[in-house]
Design a protein around this motif. Structure first.
Motif, PDB file in Angstrom:
ATOM      1  N   ILE A 119       5.902  68.933  46.380  1.00  0.00           N
ATOM      2  CA  ILE A 119       5.218  69.837  47.328  1.00  0.00           C
ATOM      3  C   ILE A 119       5.724  71.276  47.252  1.00  0.00           C
ATOM      4  O   ILE A 119       5.086  72.189  47.754  1.00  0.00           O
ATOM      5  N   ILE A 120       6.861  71.462  46.598  1.00  0.00           N
ATOM      6  CA  ILE A 120       7.387  72.828  46.447  1.00  0.00           C
ATOM      7  C   ILE A 120       6.725  73.550  45.271  1.00  0.00           C
ATOM      8  O   ILE A 120       6.815  74.769  45.134  1.00  0.00           O
ATOM      9  N   ASP A 121       6.034  72.786  44.427  1.00  0.00           N
ATOM     10  CA  ASP A 121       5.484  73.323  43.184  1.00  0.00           C
ATOM     11  C   ASP A 121       4.086  73.919  43.458  1.00  0.00           C
ATOM     12  O   ASP A 121       3.058  73.220  43.421  1.00  0.00           O
ATOM     13  N   GLY A 122       4.055  75.246  43.721  1.00  0.00           N
ATOM     14  CA  GLY A 122       2.811  75.920  44.111  1.00  0.00           C
ATOM     15  C   GLY A 122       1.654  75.690  43.150  1.00  0.00           C
ATOM     16  O   GLY A 122       0.579  75.231  43.564  1.00  0.00           O
ATOM     17  N   PRO A 123       1.813  76.004  41.850  1.00  0.00           N
ATOM     18  CA  PRO A 123       0.692  75.846  40.924  1.00  0.00           C
ATOM     19  C   PRO A 123       0.164  74.405  40.869  1.00  0.00           C
ATOM     20  O   PRO A 123      -1.050  74.177  40.798  1.00  0.00           O
ATOM     21  N   ARG A 124       1.061  73.435  40.931  1.00  0.00           N
ATOM     22  CA  ARG A 124       0.629  72.026  40.862  1.00  0.00           C
ATOM     23  C   ARG A 124      -0.178  71.635  42.123  1.00  0.00           C
ATOM     24  O   ARG A 124      -1.234  71.000  42.029  1.00  0.00           O
ATOM     25  N   ILE A 125       0.295  72.051  43.283  1.00  0.00           N
ATOM     26  CA  ILE A 125      -0.416  71.715  44.523  1.00  0.00           C
ATOM     27  C   ILE A 125      -1.764  72.455  44.563  1.00  0.00           C
ATOM     28  O   ILE A 125      -2.797  71.885  44.929  1.00  0.00           O
ATOM     29  N   GLN A 126      -1.735  73.705  44.116  1.00  0.00           N
ATOM     30  CA  GLN A 126      -2.972  74.511  44.054  1.00  0.00           C
ATOM     31  C   GLN A 126      -4.009  73.825  43.160  1.00  0.00           C
ATOM     32  O   GLN A 126      -5.185  73.701  43.506  1.00  0.00           O
ATOM     33  N   GLU A 127      -3.528  73.354  42.009  1.00  0.00           N
ATOM     34  CA  GLU A 127      -4.416  72.678  41.054  1.00  0.00           C
ATOM     35  C   GLU A 127      -5.051  71.435  41.704  1.00  0.00           C
ATOM     36  O   GLU A 127      -6.246  71.166  41.537  1.00  0.00           O
ATOM     37  N   LEU A 128      -4.258  70.700  42.493  1.00  0.00           N
ATOM     38  CA  LEU A 128      -4.798  69.504  43.156  1.00  0.00           C
ATOM     39  C   LEU A 128      -5.860  69.889  44.192  1.00  0.00           C
ATOM     40  O   LEU A 128      -6.885  69.219  44.323  1.00  0.00           O
ATOM     41  N   PHE A 129      -5.619  70.988  44.911  1.00  0.00           N
ATOM     42  CA  PHE A 129      -6.619  71.436  45.896  1.00  0.00           C
ATOM     43  C   PHE A 129      -7.919  71.840  45.208  1.00  0.00           C
ATOM     44  O   PHE A 129      -9.016  71.566  45.705  1.00  0.00           O
ATOM     45  N   VAL A 130      -7.812  72.495  44.051  1.00  0.00           N
ATOM     46  CA  VAL A 130      -9.023  72.912  43.329  1.00  0.00           C
ATOM     47  C   VAL A 130      -9.758  71.673  42.810  1.00  0.00           C
ATOM     48  O   VAL A 130     -10.969  71.532  42.964  1.00  0.00           O
ATOM     49  N   ARG A 131      -8.994  70.736  42.237  1.00  0.00           N
ATOM     50  CA  ARG A 131      -9.630  69.571  41.609  1.00  0.00           C
ATOM     51  C   ARG A 131     -10.283  68.650  42.638  1.00  0.00           C
ATOM     52  O   ARG A 131     -11.392  68.184  42.471  1.00  0.00           O
ATOM     53  N   TYR A 132      -9.570  68.376  43.732  1.00  0.00           N
ATOM     54  CA  TYR A 132     -10.064  67.348  44.669  1.00  0.00           C
ATOM     55  C   TYR A 132     -10.805  67.916  45.882  1.00  0.00           C
ATOM     56  O   TYR A 132     -11.427  67.180  46.622  1.00  0.00           O
ATOM     57  N   LYS A 133     -10.675  69.225  46.124  1.00  0.00           N
ATOM     58  CA  LYS A 133     -11.334  69.831  47.307  1.00  0.00           C
ATOM     59  C   LYS A 133     -11.039  69.014  48.575  1.00  0.00           C
ATOM     60  O   LYS A 133     -11.953  68.515  49.255  1.00  0.00           O
ATOM     61  N   PHE A 134      -9.755  68.921  48.899  1.00  0.00           N
ATOM     62  CA  PHE A 134      -9.344  68.076  50.032  1.00  0.00           C
ATOM     63  C   PHE A 134      -9.995  68.524  51.335  1.00  0.00           C
ATOM     64  O   PHE A 134     -10.090  69.720  51.627  1.00  0.00           O
ATOM     65  N   ASP A 135     -10.391  67.529  52.142  1.00  0.00           N
ATOM     66  CA  ASP A 135     -10.856  67.807  53.505  1.00  0.00           C
ATOM     67  C   ASP A 135      -9.679  67.789  54.472  1.00  0.00           C
ATOM     68  O   ASP A 135      -9.756  68.396  55.536  1.00  0.00           O
ATOM     69  N   ALA A 136      -8.663  67.023  54.115  1.00  0.00           N
ATOM     70  CA  ALA A 136      -7.541  66.879  55.048  1.00  0.00           C
ATOM     71  C   ALA A 136      -6.255  66.577  54.287  1.00  0.00           C
ATOM     72  O   ALA A 136      -6.294  66.096  53.148  1.00  0.00           O
ATOM     73  N   VAL A 137      -5.151  66.887  54.951  1.00  0.00           N
ATOM     74  CA  VAL A 137      -3.828  66.538  54.432  1.00  0.00           C
ATOM     75  C   VAL A 137      -3.117  65.729  55.512  1.00  0.00           C
ATOM     76  O   VAL A 137      -3.156  66.099  56.691  1.00  0.00           O
ATOM     77  N   ILE A 138      -2.514  64.608  55.113  1.00  0.00           N
ATOM     78  CA  ILE A 138      -1.586  63.914  56.018  1.00  0.00           C
ATOM     79  C   ILE A 138      -0.224  64.044  55.339  1.00  0.00           C
ATOM     80  O   ILE A 138       0.006  63.490  54.257  1.00  0.00           O
TER      81      ILE A 138
END
Ligand code: NAD
Ligand code: DAU
Length: 354
Positions: free
Chosen positions: A65-84
């Motif tokens: 979760i500290i890895d900005g580019p990796r988390i950003q990439e996941l948000f772009v790929r999956y278009k999350f509606d929510a985070v738990i």
């Protein structure tokens, strides 16, 4: 609306509580896509999710979760509606040995997730939710009476609880400053299957089984309020779907126990299961040097969650504890796998100095 499809990032889904939350959401909501984002630290174990790993609505992504580019990439790929958000360093004793690891993951990691979710959802927060899973330890330490309510001022006293308190403040700051839709819950001590055997209950079960000393800190009179892990997962489900945005909810079972009483109860349950004579396992109890800054008592008032959202715990402690013992006795391969490597090194450092 539970019938809508949603894509949800569950962080820390390979850990103890996270794996129970992932399983509940994957099986109960086939219309949701569940992405388990976990760095797989010593505490993360994909073996916890073997039974659902090939479900069509489940994906695992190794991510810190500290890895900005990796988390950003996941948000772009999956278009999350929510985070738990459950990913965290979670063990108080480790936080005393290595506090900065807790600042890194629990504080910086949470802020990083908030930052990326806020940017990804900016301009349209409709249907979006950032649900942060936190702990009762943020409230500090109680005397012999009273309860933590949602209004109790924060007073964290260990590096772990300070890092979780800080993460809670960042979550609320993102809500007040940027309008991010957030919900927060603060839960008491969990127990149940897949609990890493560095924490009190699984450590004692493992040591009783292996005839090793049972290290009770101080006089054993510290009090914790215990909740079965599946009841915590159900509470998260309830709050996620019915909770009010911007609110926090306490979760607990009104189930307080002194540590020494739990250890004695475990000894008697296991004497019976292992065919030992009554009192045999209790001979292993060894009082050791106390945890520095050891919080005396935690007790959660979960009235708000019960009154507003109708949640209550489903299981009596004695029944939950017996189920937990049975799970450990039946899953010695799991225990062997997780007690190798890092755990052995940690155990030697933690207990040989005491
Ligand atoms: P755990 O230590 O069993 O699991 C933590 C998980 O987070 C692991 O899978 C680990 O690999 C992952 N993780 C750690 N650092 C990460 C990082 N930088 N990036 C991505 N993943 C990372 O913890 P747990 O006991 O299941 O607790 C889960 C959450 O619930 C934590 O936020 C904890 O503070 C909170 N909580 C725990 C309890 C309890 O009794 N265990 C009670 C109340 C709240
Ligand atoms: O209250 C919620 C918190 O509960 C969570 O936020 C934490 O992630 C979780 O680890 C837990 O914290 P505790 O410090 O209460 O749990 P732990 O199992 O480490 O210890 C429970 C009690 O038992 C505590 O008073 C310390 C004591 N203890 C613990 C260990 C590991 C012992 O006496 N001997 C031990 O060997």
């Amino acid at each position: 609306m539970v019938n809508e499809s949603k894509t949800i990032l569950i962080t820390g889904g390979a850990g103890f509580i996270g794996s129970h939350v992932v399983r509940l959401f994957v099986t109960k909501y086939p219309q949701y896509r569940i992405v388990n984002g976990d760095a797989l630290t010593y505490a993360g174990n994909l073996g916890n999710l073997k039974d659902i790993e090939s479900a069509p609505n489940y994906v695992f992504e190794k991510a810190d979760i500290i890895d900005g580019p990796r988390i950003q990439e996941l948000f772009v790929r999956y278009k999350f509606d929510a985070v738990i958000h459950l990913a965290a360093e979670s063990h108080v004793d480790r936080s005393i040995m290595d506090p900065l690891a807790f600042v890194r993951t629990n504080v910086l990691g949470t802020a990083n997730l908030l930052h990326i979710a806020g940017n990804a959802w900016k301009g349209n927060y409709t249907g979006k939710l950032f649900y942060h899973v936190s702990t009762d330890e943020v409230y500090g330490s109680l005397g012999d009476t009273g309860f933590f309510t949602e209004e109790t001022p924060y007073d964290p006293r260990s590096p772990y609880s300070a890092s979780k308190a800080s993460s809670d403040h960042f979550v609320m700051a993102w809500h007040h400053t940027y309008g991010l839709p957030v919900i927060l819950s603060n839960c008491s001590n969990n127990y149940g299957s897949n609990h890493f055997p560095e924490k009190l209950i699984p450590l004692m079960i493992n040591n009783i089984l292996n005839n090793k000393p049972l290290p009770v800190y101080g006089k054993g009179d510290n009090v914790r309020d215990w909740l079965f892990v599946d009841d915590h997962a159900r509470a998260i489900d309830t709050i996620f779907h019915k909770g009010r945005v911007g609110e926090k909810y306490n979760i607990g079972g009104f189930n307080e126990w002194k540590n020494i009483d739990i250890v004695n109860l475990l000894c008697s349950v296991m004497d019976k299961k292992l065919g030992r004579s009554p009192g045999e396992s209790a001979k292993l109890i060894t009082y050791v040097t106390d945890r520095p800054g050891h919080d005396h008592r935690y007790a959660i008032d979960a009235t708000k969650l019960n009154k507003e959202l109708g949640w209550k715990p489903s299981l009596q402690f004695e029944e939950g504890l017996e189920r937990t013992v049975d799970w450990y006795l039946g899953h010695q391969d799991w225990v062997k796998q997780v007690t190798s490597g890092d755990y052995r090194k940690y155990y030697d450092e933690q207990y040989h100095k005491r």
